[in-house]
Write a protein that holds these residues in place. Structure first.
Motif, short mmCIF file in Angstrom:
data_model
loop_
_atom_site.label_atom_id
_atom_site.label_comp_id
_atom_site.label_asym_id
_atom_site.label_seq_id
_atom_site.Cartn_x
_atom_site.Cartn_y
_atom_site.Cartn_z
N VAL A 161 44.76 45.35 51.87
CA VAL A 161 45.21 45.50 50.48
C VAL A 161 44.54 46.72 49.84
CG1 VAL A 161 45.25 44.43 48.20
CG2 VAL A 161 45.67 43.04 50.24
N ALA A 162 43.27 46.95 50.16
CA ALA A 162 42.56 48.13 49.63
C ALA A 162 43.26 49.41 50.08
CB ALA A 162 41.11 48.12 50.10
N LYS A 163 43.76 49.43 51.32
CA LYS A 163 44.48 50.61 51.81
C LYS A 163 45.80 50.80 51.07
CE LYS A 163 42.41 50.53 56.42
NZ LYS A 163 42.65 50.28 57.87
N GLU A 164 46.48 49.68 50.75
CA GLU A 164 47.71 49.77 49.96
C GLU A 164 47.43 50.36 48.59
OE1 GLU A 164 50.20 46.31 49.70
OE2 GLU A 164 49.66 45.66 51.72
N LEU A 165 46.35 49.91 47.98
CA LEU A 165 45.96 50.45 46.67
C LEU A 165 45.60 51.93 46.77
CD1 LEU A 165 43.91 47.37 45.48
CD2 LEU A 165 45.74 48.42 44.14
N ALA A 166 44.90 52.29 47.83
CA ALA A 166 44.52 53.69 48.03
C ALA A 166 45.77 54.56 48.15
CB ALA A 166 43.64 53.83 49.27
N TYR A 167 46.80 54.05 48.82
CA TYR A 167 48.06 54.80 48.95
C TYR A 167 48.72 54.96 47.58
CZ TYR A 167 52.70 56.14 50.60
OH TYR A 167 53.87 56.82 50.82
N PHE A 168 48.66 53.89 46.77
CA PHE A 168 49.21 53.97 45.41
C PHE A 168 48.48 55.05 44.60
CE2 PHE A 168 48.95 52.70 40.93
CZ PHE A 168 50.29 52.60 40.60
N PHE A 169 47.14 55.09 44.70
CA PHE A 169 46.35 56.09 43.97
C PHE A 169 46.65 57.51 44.46
CE2 PHE A 169 43.07 52.49 43.62
CZ PHE A 169 43.66 52.01 42.47
N LYS A 170 46.91 57.64 45.74
CA LYS A 170 47.22 58.96 46.30
C LYS A 170 48.51 59.52 45.71
CE LYS A 170 48.02 61.29 50.74
NZ LYS A 170 48.13 61.10 52.21
N ASN A 171 49.46 58.62 45.44
CA ASN A 171 50.76 59.04 44.91
C ASN A 171 50.85 58.99 43.39
OD1 ASN A 171 52.72 59.42 47.36
ND2 ASN A 171 51.52 57.59 47.82
N ASN A 172 49.87 58.39 42.76
CA ASN A 172 49.86 58.26 41.30
C ASN A 172 48.45 58.52 40.78
OD1 ASN A 172 52.71 56.80 40.80
ND2 ASN A 172 51.71 55.78 42.52
N ARG A 173 48.25 59.65 40.13
CA ARG A 173 46.93 59.96 39.58
C ARG A 173 46.77 59.19 38.28
NH1 ARG A 173 43.42 61.29 42.85
NH2 ARG A 173 42.21 62.18 41.16
N VAL A 174 46.25 57.96 38.40
CA VAL A 174 46.23 57.06 37.25
C VAL A 174 44.86 56.97 36.60
CG1 VAL A 174 48.15 55.66 38.12
CG2 VAL A 174 45.80 55.07 38.77
N GLN A 175 44.88 56.44 35.39
CA GLN A 175 43.67 56.23 34.60
C GLN A 175 43.94 55.02 33.70
OE1 GLN A 175 43.50 59.99 32.53
NE2 GLN A 175 44.80 59.25 30.87
N PRO A 176 42.90 54.44 33.08
CA PRO A 176 43.15 53.31 32.17
C PRO A 176 44.13 53.70 31.07
CG PRO A 176 40.81 53.50 32.65
CD PRO A 176 41.46 54.73 33.21
N ALA A 177 45.14 52.86 30.84
CA ALA A 177 46.19 53.20 29.87
C ALA A 177 46.35 52.15 28.78
CB ALA A 177 47.52 53.39 30.59
N LEU A 178 46.15 50.88 29.11
CA LEU A 178 46.35 49.83 28.11
C LEU A 178 45.50 48.61 28.45
CD1 LEU A 178 48.10 49.09 25.56
CD2 LEU A 178 49.56 47.81 27.14
N TYR A 179 44.80 48.12 27.43
CA TYR A 179 44.05 46.87 27.55
C TYR A 179 44.90 45.75 27.00
CZ TYR A 179 40.61 43.23 26.63
OH TYR A 179 39.93 42.03 26.59
N VAL A 180 44.99 44.65 27.75
CA VAL A 180 45.77 43.49 27.32
C VAL A 180 44.93 42.23 27.52
CG1 VAL A 180 47.88 42.15 27.63
CG2 VAL A 180 47.94 44.62 27.97
N GLN A 181 44.89 41.40 26.48
CA GLN A 181 44.13 40.15 26.54
C GLN A 181 44.98 39.05 25.91
OE1 GLN A 181 40.11 40.14 24.65
NE2 GLN A 181 40.94 38.46 23.42
N TYR A 182 44.97 37.86 26.52
CA TYR A 182 45.77 36.77 25.96
C TYR A 182 45.23 35.43 26.43
CZ TYR A 182 47.99 37.67 30.50
OH TYR A 182 48.22 37.92 31.83
N ASP A 183 45.70 34.38 25.76
CA ASP A 183 45.34 33.01 26.11
C ASP A 183 46.51 32.37 26.84
OD1 ASP A 183 42.87 33.27 24.79
OD2 ASP A 183 43.81 32.78 22.86
N ARG A 184 46.20 31.64 27.92
CA ARG A 184 47.25 31.10 28.79
C ARG A 184 47.10 29.59 28.98
NH1 ARG A 184 48.94 33.92 34.37
NH2 ARG A 184 50.27 35.00 32.85
#
Length: 291
Positions: A161-184
């Motif tokens: 799974v870490a390798k899958e995430l690494a592949y996602f990061f390689k194709n998408n230069r991402v950074q924190p974009a939105l914080y979301v918090q809720y009660d479930r």
């Protein structure tokens, strides 16, 4: 090493089995399995009044999640990642057949660098959801996302799974974009434990100060008496539930917490973009009007 790839299709899930060559004279085989669960997800908006009406019926067929201690909701903390130009959510909001998003998630208010949280890659195609996640320390997040330094993993599944995430990061230069918090409030089927329903309310969002925990900067996404109800199931919706939804005029609709926030901010021109010309120099929107 010879590796035999075997693909078996089961009723509830698909399991890919990689068979490693034997380590002993008795030809023992180590099976390393990755399970990919196919789960259908349907979302609804429901008022507290209507939830109070249907909950007694739901509890005839379902139990409260163990995290709902003393019948109370539990809190979820998430940070969604995206590119500087919001490419991930813009793609997902365009109605594609396949979409994916990456987020950090915790069920506790954690801030210490050694605290462990989940990193998730959620994929969806043709209505079927699939979630892959690993557990890592907060201090491992930035080096992993920015530099591709894999976090420490203790089992084969997490490493994959870490390798899958690494592949996602390689194709998408991402950074924190939105914080979301809720009660479930969460329930699962008495007979089918893979059948779940969740009810999310008190949804807080913010685009700055990406710490896990409430802040004065938070904005409410929905009125306090409105819940996002979600049905998560591997097969068909039970007849009793279909009847209950129909009787109470509850109809499914697409609703993404990140997607709704993005659309609202875009309409109100609250989003920032990083635009460049063909040489990589930063420009503003006027540059493109002049071309």
């Amino acid at each position: 090493m010879n590796i035999l790839y075997v693909n078996k299709l089961f009723t509830k899930f698909t399991i890919n089995i990689f068979v490693n060559k034997l380590l002993t004279k008795r030809t023992e085989v180590i099976f390393l399995a990755i399970a990919t669960f196919k789960r259908y997800e349907k979302k609804y908006l429901i008022t507290k009044e209507k939830l109070d009406k249907i909950l007694p019926v739901l509890l005839q067929y379902m139990d409260l999640d163990p995290y709902c201690v003393d019948n109370n909701e539990y809190r979820i903390y998430s940070i969604y990642y995206d590119t500087v130009n919001h490419d991930v959510i813009r793609h997902n909001s365009s109605g594609p057949a396949y979409k994916e998003k990456m987020r950090l998630r915790s069920y506790y208010d954690k801030k210490d660098p050694e605290d462990k949280i989940f990193m998730e890659l959620k994929k969806k195609g043709l209505g079927v959801g699939n979630k892959r996640r690993i557990k890592l320390r907060i201090r491992e997040v930035e080096p992993f996302v920015n530099d591709g330094i894999l976090p420490e993993t203790k089992d084969y599944l997490s490493a994959q799974v870490a390798k899958e995430l690494a592949y996602f990061f390689k194709n998408n230069r991402v950074q924190p974009a939105l914080y979301v918090q809720y009660d479930r409030l969460a329930l699962f089927g008495k007979e089918d434990k893979d059948f779940r329903m969740t009810f999310d309310r008190n949804i807080h969002t913010r685009r700055h100060n990406f710490q896990l925990g409430e802040s004065d900067e938070d904005e409410l996404l929905l009125p306090d008496d409105v819940y996002i109800m979600e049905i998560k199931i591997l097969g068909a919706i039970p007849l009793w539930l279909a009847k209950l939804l129909s009787e109470n005029e509850l109809y499914s609709r697409g609703f993404s917490k990140y997607g709704v926030k993005y659309q609202r901010d875009a309409e109100e021109h609250k989003l920032n973009y990083c635009l460049t010309d063909k040489n990589g120099n930063k420009v503003d929107f006027d540059y493109f009007r002049e071309i």
